[in-house]
Design an enzyme around this catalytic site. Structure first.
Site, short mmCIF file in Angstrom:
data_model
loop_
_atom_site.label_atom_id
_atom_site.label_comp_id
_atom_site.label_asym_id
_atom_site.label_seq_id
_atom_site.Cartn_x
_atom_site.Cartn_y
_atom_site.Cartn_z
N HIS A 1 66.75 99.97 15.18
CA HIS A 1 65.89 99.82 14.00
C HIS A 1 64.50 99.37 14.48
O HIS A 1 63.88 100.06 15.27
CB HIS A 1 66.58 98.80 13.06
CG HIS A 1 66.01 98.66 11.69
ND1 HIS A 1 65.05 99.47 11.17
CD2 HIS A 1 66.29 97.74 10.70
CE1 HIS A 1 64.76 99.09 9.93
NE2 HIS A 1 65.50 98.04 9.62
N HIS B 1 66.05 109.96 13.47
CA HIS B 1 66.01 109.09 12.29
C HIS B 1 67.15 109.47 11.38
O HIS B 1 67.49 110.65 11.27
CB HIS B 1 64.67 109.25 11.56
CG HIS B 1 64.39 108.13 10.62
ND1 HIS B 1 64.91 108.09 9.35
CD2 HIS B 1 63.68 107.00 10.78
CE1 HIS B 1 64.51 106.97 8.78
NE2 HIS B 1 63.76 106.29 9.61
N ASP C 1 58.18 104.56 15.52
CA ASP C 1 58.14 103.63 16.65
C ASP C 1 57.76 104.28 17.96
O ASP C 1 57.47 103.59 18.94
CB ASP C 1 59.51 102.93 16.80
CG ASP C 1 59.73 101.93 15.70
OD1 ASP C 1 58.73 101.34 15.25
OD2 ASP C 1 60.88 101.76 15.27
N1 CMC Z 1 68.34 110.53 21.86
C1 CMC Z 1 69.35 111.40 22.12
N2 CMC Z 1 70.22 111.84 21.19
C2 CMC Z 1 70.09 111.39 19.95
C3 CMC Z 1 69.07 110.47 19.59
C4 CMC Z 1 68.17 110.04 20.60
N3 CMC Z 1 67.20 109.18 20.32
N4 CMC Z 1 69.17 110.17 18.29
C5 CMC Z 1 70.23 110.86 17.83
N5 CMC Z 1 70.78 111.60 18.82
C6 CMC Z 1 71.91 112.54 18.71
C7 CMC Z 1 73.23 111.81 18.55
O1 CMC Z 1 73.82 111.56 19.80
C8 CMC Z 1 74.01 112.78 17.72
O2 CMC Z 1 74.44 113.82 18.56
P1 CMC Z 1 75.85 114.57 18.26
O3 CMC Z 1 75.70 115.21 16.92
O4 CMC Z 1 76.00 115.55 19.38
O5 CMC Z 1 76.91 113.51 18.29
C9 CMC Z 1 72.96 113.38 16.77
O6 CMC Z 1 71.72 113.27 17.50
C10 CMC Z 1 72.84 112.66 15.45
O7 CMC Z 1 72.56 111.29 15.70
P2 CMC Z 1 73.23 110.06 14.97
O8 CMC Z 1 73.40 108.95 15.94
O9 CMC Z 1 74.44 110.53 14.22
O10 CMC Z 1 72.10 109.71 13.94
P3 CMC Z 1 71.97 108.39 13.14
O11 CMC Z 1 71.35 108.76 11.85
O12 CMC Z 1 73.26 107.66 13.08
O13 CMC Z 1 70.97 107.50 14.04
C11 CMC Z 1 69.00 106.55 14.92
C12 CMC Z 1 69.61 107.40 13.80
C13 CMC Z 1 67.54 106.27 14.59
C14 CMC Z 1 69.75 105.22 15.03
C15 CMC Z 1 69.11 107.34 16.25
O14 CMC Z 1 68.42 108.56 16.14
C16 CMC Z 1 68.59 106.53 17.44
O15 CMC Z 1 69.33 105.74 18.01
N6 CMC Z 1 67.30 106.73 17.84
C17 CMC Z 1 66.70 105.94 18.90
C18 CMC Z 1 66.30 104.58 18.37
C19 CMC Z 1 65.07 104.63 17.48
O16 CMC Z 1 64.08 105.26 17.78
N7 CMC Z 1 65.15 103.91 16.35
C20 CMC Z 1 64.01 103.77 15.41
C21 CMC Z 1 64.29 104.42 14.09
S1 CMC Z 1 62.80 104.62 13.10
C22 CMC Z 1 62.25 103.04 12.71
C23 CMC Z 1 63.24 102.17 12.02
O17 CMC Z 1 64.01 102.58 11.17
O18 CMC Z 1 63.21 100.98 12.31
#
Ligand code: CMC
Length: 430
Positions: free
Chosen positions: A267, A308, A365
């Site tokens: 987050h 996201h 971010d």
């Molecule tokens: N790098 C590589 N793979 C990714 C990433 C990433 N940053 N983000 C998502 N994926 C992949 C994930 O492994 C999954 O793959 P598969 O379908 O093969 O299993 C697919 O994309 C969908 O991801 P998810 O984890 O199901 O998505 P989510 O909605 O649960 O997670 C998130 C969203 C923001 C937590 C995640 O994208 C992440 O960890 N990003 C990096 C951390 C980040 O930048 N966070 C800031 C978010 S924006 C500001 C805020 O809200 O505070």
């Protein structure tokens, strides 16, 4: 069967229930499942709330497919270009843009509340100098409730408002004091003649022994970043504030819980994690290796600042910030190698089938950390700046939740997967 209903049939028992569909101003329709358990005796399961609206809200709207973000109906691009952070705070909290008179009054209220009680200042000496500023924020913001027992009636609109003003006004002071503590410098008091963002920078970087001039370009950049982070509907920290507040805890306690939720790298902690990642990559030639790691399911590494839960398109805030990062860096260090690595990483990831398929775009971010770094803000303060900006979102969402006539305590159910009922066994028989 009504057009505005959804019918759920339990194939195991043949029982069915017709559930009403709710329609908002924008966004998908929502099924009201309140009667599901009373009528069919079953719960729903939605880990991570991927298909669940946890509340009704009139504050912020996101269309993740189109990359749209509206505060009280106003597009973020227009607010970023034409407004300022305190006007946006007014808009979010009161629901409408202020008249000149309302704006001046509001700014006056925020300015007058920016000092913290001297008693609160002594809390800092109890923290270890190496304490992460976010850990200090969680403690000190929670402790604010200890100073305002006279205005903590959660259903009293004036008490709600004064708490909101105090939080918006004092967060920059508390945050800057956290930083000063970590570097062993005296806390700098707020200056009423300075605008909100400039006052924060002055409290961060001035010292009593010297003169300090706030860089107006930096103050403008901070103000813009604060606008972009002001609210983002039901994200993890905001949902935490609502849930904590639903128990009728006071707003300072609820927001302290929100700060804790913001801290994590998935987050608000992502801005700090992005810089650490870019520092680790160091050289553009190393990028393919890190992109490969991000795609490898056996590796826990993820590209920080990418992806996201809601945006499956470019995060509109990232678009604005990206432009600002270029402009700001042109006025400061010229060609920052970190920005170069960031650009190259973005370019490669956006062309990569893995990221295209999963609709993973840079989020807010990805660039905010680069901008903060260019301004000399220490990396461990990045998430603290996010917390300052998001405070208006948290307190506005708290007020909306607490003012809802149908307010109930938030209390999710579960799918129990533990041991079946069994009898206690005496120790000698185990
Ligand atoms: N790098 C590589 N793979 C990714 C990433 C990433 N940053 N983000 C998502 N994926 C992949 C994930 O492994 C999954 O793959 P598969 O379908 O093969 O299993 C697919 O994309 C969908 O991801 P998810 O984890 O199901 O998505 P989510 O909605 O649960 O997670 C998130 C969203 C923001 C937590 C995640 O994208 C992440 O960890 N990003 C990096 C951390 C980040 O930048 N966070 C800031 C978010 S924006 C500001 C805020 O809200 O505070």
């Amino acid at each position: 069967m009504g057009k505005d209903t959804v019918t759920i049939i339990n194939n195991a028992t043949g029982q069915q229930v017709e559930l009403p569909l709710m329609r908002g101003t924008h966004g998908p329709d929502v099924v009201d499942i309140g009667q599901l358990y009373p009528k069919l005796g079953i719960f729903t399961y939605d880990s991570g709330f991927k298909s669940t609206a946890s509340c009704k809200s009139g504050i912020t709207f996101i269309d993740g497919e189109q990359g749209v973000l509206l505060y009280r109906g106003y597009p973020i691009e227009q607010l970023a270009e034409k407004s300022n952070y305190l006007e946006v705070c007014y808009l979010l909290y009161y629901g409408e843009l202020p008249t000149k008179e309302q704006y001046d009054h509001f700014v006056g209220m925020i300015t007058r509340h920016s000092m913290i009680n001297e008693g609160l200042r002594h809390f800092y000496s109890g923290f270890h100098a190496s304490a992460h500023p976010m850990s200090i924020m969680v403690g000190v913001v929670g402790a604010l409730s200890a100073f305002y027992h006279d205005s903590l009636e959660i259903d009293n609109p004036r008490h709600q408002e004064i708490s909101a003003h105090r939080l918006i006004a004092k967060l920059p002071t508390i945050a800057a004091a956290s930083f000063k503590h970590s570097i062993g410098q005296p806390m700098v008091y707020p200056k009423n003649k300075l605008p909100y963002a400039a006052n924060f920078l002055n409290m961060m970087f001035s010292v009593p022994a010297d003169d300090y001039e706030v860089n107006p370009i930096h103050a403008k950049a901070i103000d813009l970043l604060f606008i972009l982070h002001a609210d983002h509907e039901q994200n993890a920290s905001t949902s935490t504030v609502r849930l904590a507040g639903s128990s009728e805890a006071n707003p300072f306690a609820a927001i302290s819980a929100g700060i804790g939720a913001l801290w994590g790298p998935a987050h608000g902690g992502a801005n700090e994690a992005v810089i650490k990642m870019l520092e680790e990559i160091k050289d553009a030639a190393q990028i393919p290796k890190y992109v490969a790691r991000a795609k490898d399911k056996a590796d826990t590494f993820r590209l920080m600042g990418f992806g996201h839960r809601v945006y499956k398109n470019y995060d509109p805030r990232a678009k604005i910030i990206r432009k600002m990062a270029y402009e700001l860096l042109a006025t400061t260090s010229g060609n920052d190698p970190m920005l170069e690595v960031a650009m190259k990483l973005e370019e490669l990831a956006l062309k990569d089938e893995y990221f295209i398929q999963r609709k993973l775009y840079p989020n807010v971010d990805f660039y905010s950390g680069i901008i903060y770094k260019a301004m000399g803000i220490p990396v461990n303060m990045f998430t603290v700046l996010f917390a300052i900006a998001r405070t208006i979102g948290w307190i506005t969402q708290w007020k909306e939740m607490i003012s809802d006539e149908g307010r109930v305590i938030g209390r999710p159910r579960q799918l129990y997967t533990g041991a079946a009922q069994r009898d206690y066994l005496a120790m000698e028989k185990r």
